[in-house]
Design an enzyme around this catalytic site. Structure first.
Site, PDB file in Angstrom:
ATOM      1  N   ARG A 102       0.888  -1.182   0.000  1.00 10.02           N
ATOM      2  CA  ARG A 102       0.000   0.000   0.000  1.00 10.02           C
ATOM      3  C   ARG A 102       0.913   1.215   0.000  1.00 10.02           C
ATOM      4  O   ARG A 102       1.631   1.441   0.976  1.00 10.02           O
ATOM      5  CB  ARG A 102      -0.900  -0.025   1.224  1.00 10.02           C
ATOM      6  CG  ARG A 102      -1.615   1.278   1.444  1.00 10.02           C
ATOM      7  CD  ARG A 102      -2.730   1.180   2.437  1.00 10.02           C
ATOM      8  NE  ARG A 102      -3.873   0.508   1.864  1.00 10.02           N
ATOM      9  CZ  ARG A 102      -5.080   0.486   2.416  1.00 10.02           C
ATOM     10  NH1 ARG A 102      -5.301   1.087   3.560  1.00 10.02           N
ATOM     11  NH2 ARG A 102      -6.082  -0.154   1.840  1.00 10.02           N
ATOM     12  N   HIS A 129      -7.438   0.885  -6.328  1.00 13.41           N
ATOM     13  CA  HIS A 129      -7.611  -0.015  -5.179  1.00 13.41           C
ATOM     14  C   HIS A 129      -8.261  -1.314  -5.690  1.00 13.41           C
ATOM     15  O   HIS A 129      -9.411  -1.611  -5.379  1.00 13.41           O
ATOM     16  CB  HIS A 129      -8.476   0.667  -4.119  1.00 13.41           C
ATOM     17  CG  HIS A 129      -8.421   0.025  -2.776  1.00 13.41           C
ATOM     18  ND1 HIS A 129      -7.619  -1.064  -2.481  1.00 13.41           N
ATOM     19  CD2 HIS A 129      -9.086   0.309  -1.626  1.00 13.41           C
ATOM     20  CE1 HIS A 129      -7.796  -1.407  -1.225  1.00 13.41           C
ATOM     21  NE2 HIS A 129      -8.672  -0.599  -0.677  1.00 13.41           N
ATOM     22  N   GLN A 132     -10.035  -3.984  -3.367  1.00 14.97           N
ATOM     23  CA  GLN A 132     -11.364  -3.624  -2.858  1.00 14.97           C
ATOM     24  C   GLN A 132     -12.445  -3.970  -3.877  1.00 14.97           C
ATOM     25  O   GLN A 132     -13.542  -4.393  -3.522  1.00 14.97           O
ATOM     26  CB  GLN A 132     -11.406  -2.130  -2.536  1.00 14.97           C
ATOM     27  CG  GLN A 132     -12.727  -1.679  -1.930  1.00 14.97           C
ATOM     28  CD  GLN A 132     -12.961  -2.253  -0.546  1.00 14.97           C
ATOM     29  OE1 GLN A 132     -12.115  -2.160   0.307  1.00 14.97           O
ATOM     30  NE2 GLN A 132     -14.136  -2.851  -0.326  1.00 14.97           N
ATOM     31  N   ASP A 217     -17.299   6.995  -1.497  1.00 13.49           N
ATOM     32  CA  ASP A 217     -16.071   6.863  -0.712  1.00 13.49           C
ATOM     33  C   ASP A 217     -15.845   8.204  -0.017  1.00 13.49           C
ATOM     34  O   ASP A 217     -16.552   9.186  -0.314  1.00 13.49           O
ATOM     35  CB  ASP A 217     -14.909   6.511  -1.673  1.00 13.49           C
ATOM     36  CG  ASP A 217     -13.600   6.174  -0.956  1.00 13.49           C
ATOM     37  OD1 ASP A 217     -13.614   5.991   0.282  1.00 13.49           O
ATOM     38  OD2 ASP A 217     -12.555   6.100  -1.634  1.00 13.49           O
ATOM     39  N   CYS A 257     -16.214   1.383   0.672  1.00  7.24           N
ATOM     40  CA  CYS A 257     -15.062   0.531   1.011  1.00  7.24           C
ATOM     41  C   CYS A 257     -14.680   0.626   2.486  1.00  7.24           C
ATOM     42  O   CYS A 257     -14.018  -0.273   3.010  1.00  7.24           O
ATOM     43  CB  CYS A 257     -13.867   0.886   0.127  1.00  7.24           C
ATOM     44  SG  CYS A 257     -13.263   2.569   0.348  1.00  7.24           S
ATOM     45  N   ARG A 285     -13.248  -8.915   1.726  1.00  2.57           N
ATOM     46  CA  ARG A 285     -11.826  -8.665   1.456  1.00  2.57           C
ATOM     47  C   ARG A 285     -11.036  -9.942   1.739  1.00  2.57           C
ATOM     48  O   ARG A 285     -10.130 -10.320   1.001  1.00  2.57           O
ATOM     49  CB  ARG A 285     -11.298  -7.513   2.327  1.00  2.57           C
ATOM     50  CG  ARG A 285     -11.867  -6.138   2.017  1.00  2.57           C
ATOM     51  CD  ARG A 285     -11.440  -5.650   0.650  1.00  2.57           C
ATOM     52  NE  ARG A 285     -10.002  -5.574   0.503  1.00  2.57           N
ATOM     53  CZ  ARG A 285      -9.234  -4.565   0.917  1.00  2.57           C
ATOM     54  NH1 ARG A 285      -9.801  -3.509   1.473  1.00  2.57           N
ATOM     55  NH2 ARG A 285      -7.919  -4.571   0.730  1.00  2.57           N
TER      56      ARG A 285
HETATM   57  N1  NVA Z   1     -10.001   6.512  -1.199  1.00  2.00           N
HETATM   58  C1  NVA Z   1      -9.631   6.058   0.101  1.00  2.00           C
HETATM   59  C2  NVA Z   1      -9.831   4.579   0.212  1.00  2.00           C
HETATM   60  C3  NVA Z   1      -9.494   4.003   1.569  1.00  2.00           C
HETATM   61  C4  NVA Z   1      -9.653   2.519   1.638  1.00  2.00           C
HETATM   62  C5  NVA Z   1      -8.175   6.431   0.370  1.00  2.00           C
HETATM   63  O1  NVA Z   1      -7.350   6.310  -0.536  1.00  2.00           O
HETATM   64  O2  NVA Z   1      -7.869   6.860   1.486  1.00  2.00           O
HETATM   65  N1   CP Z   2     -11.132  -0.463   2.518  1.00  2.00           N
HETATM   66  C1   CP Z   2      -9.869  -0.529   2.932  1.00  2.00           C
HETATM   67  O1   CP Z   2      -8.920  -0.713   2.151  1.00  2.00           O
HETATM   68  O2   CP Z   2      -9.721  -0.438   4.275  1.00  2.00           O
HETATM   69  P1   CP Z   2      -8.365  -0.244   5.069  1.00  2.00           P
HETATM   70  O3   CP Z   2      -7.838   1.125   4.749  1.00  2.00           O
HETATM   71  O4   CP Z   2      -8.775  -0.367   6.515  1.00  2.00           O
HETATM   72  O5   CP Z   2      -7.397  -1.312   4.671  1.00  2.00           O
END
Ligand code: NVA
Ligand code: CP
Length: 300
Positions: A102, A129, A132, A217, A257, A285
């Protein structure tokens, strides 16, 4: 076996993606503790950003499949002190069987994949992502069957999740209605490569009209915390309210998500209402990524 990464949903064909979703549903329903195709295998998990679901689902998934997972934060490894990505990728991939990352920048994941000798999985970047989406699609398939020919509304930011929805629409052949404020539309490369699947609308209400699934989101993603105030103003008319849901089909599902901000991008009565499947989506997930780990790392 040819080395395969999962950086974007396009790393799977539509038939592979459907097979993976069916496999995820099968793994969820059978839960056989003796099924350990990843016995002795190790997944390195590199997190430049916070996570609850991604970390727990990958770590648990590896353990349930007989393997192990290592949590690596740049703060405690040489990655945080500027060791070149290609050196890190070569070293880490010489000791483990898979890498999940990540990262802030998407290129970090693609550079790692270029120099890794084991599969690299995108656990979220600023651009996409895809993991997800595996869970979201599994959840839709479980509740409503195949998503082909259905219509999905994406309300809010044209962000990483939105980009992965655009990719999913072209791979799984559903229509995607987008309502995003001016200045927050998805990146044009995603839009241009899926133009037959997507349509833009001026309001959330219009985008949701007749849809089978409504998704949103957060307004400020990780790394955009300083823009929060300005974004709250820009997105104020893009909350998924009960009246937006009423424009969709009666049986339309609601997904997010998570983590979510009740009262910002979604009204409490929607996210906690009867059409919301957010907790199935979060649980999936685990199951969807087990199917992915099996595909990429089991050697079968
Ligand atoms: N769009 C959000 C998704 C988190 C799972 C982010 O990137 O923070
Ligand atoms: N939806 C998602 O990726 O959650 P986290 O940021 O908790 O991993």
């Amino acid at each position: 076996m040819k080395l395969r990464h999962f950086i974007s949903l396009h790393d799977l064909t539509s038939s592979e993606l459907r097979q993976l979703l069916n496999r995820a549903i099968e793994l969820k329903n059978t839960r056989n503790p003796d099924f350990q195709p990843l016995k002795g295998k190790v997944l390195a998990m590199i997190f430049e950003k916070s996570s609850t679901r991604t970390r727990i689902s990958f770590e648990t998934g590896m353990i349930q499949l007989g393997g192990n997972a290592l949590f690596l934060s740049p703060r405690d490894t040489q990655l945080g002190r500027g060791e070149p990505l290609r050196d890190s990728a070569k070293v880490i991939s010489s000791m483990v069987d898979g890498i999940m990352m990540r990262t802030n920048k998407h290129e970090t994941v693609t550079t790692f994949a270029e120099h890794s000798r084991v599969p690299v999985i995108n656990g979220l970047t600023d651009l996409m992502h895809p993991c997800q989406l595996l869970a979201d699609m599994q959840t839709f398939f479980e509740h409503r069957g195949d998503i082909e020919g259905k219509t999905v509304a994406w309300i809010g930011d044209g962000n990483n999740m939105c980009h992965s929805y655009i990719e999913a629409a072209s791979i799984l052949n559903f229509k995607l209605h987008l309502a995003c404020p001016e200045g927050y539309k998805p990146d044009s490369c995603f839009v241009n490569s899926a133009s037959a699947s997507i349509n833009f609308f001026d309001t959330a209400q219009q985008a949701a009209e007749g849809c089978d699934l409504v998704v949103t989101d957060v307004w400020a993603s990780m790394g955009q915390e300083e823009e929060q105030k300005q974004r709250v103003l820009a997105f104020k008319d893009y909350q998924v309210t009960q009246s937006v849901m009423s424009a969709a089909k009666k049986e339309a599902l609601f997904m997010h998500c998570l983590p979510a901000h009740r009262g910002e991008e979604v009204a409490e009565e929607v996210i906690d209402g009867p059409n919301s499947v957010i907790f199935d989506e979060a649980e999936n997930r685990l199951h969807a990524q087990k199917a992915l780990l099996e595909l990429l790392m089991s050697g079968n």
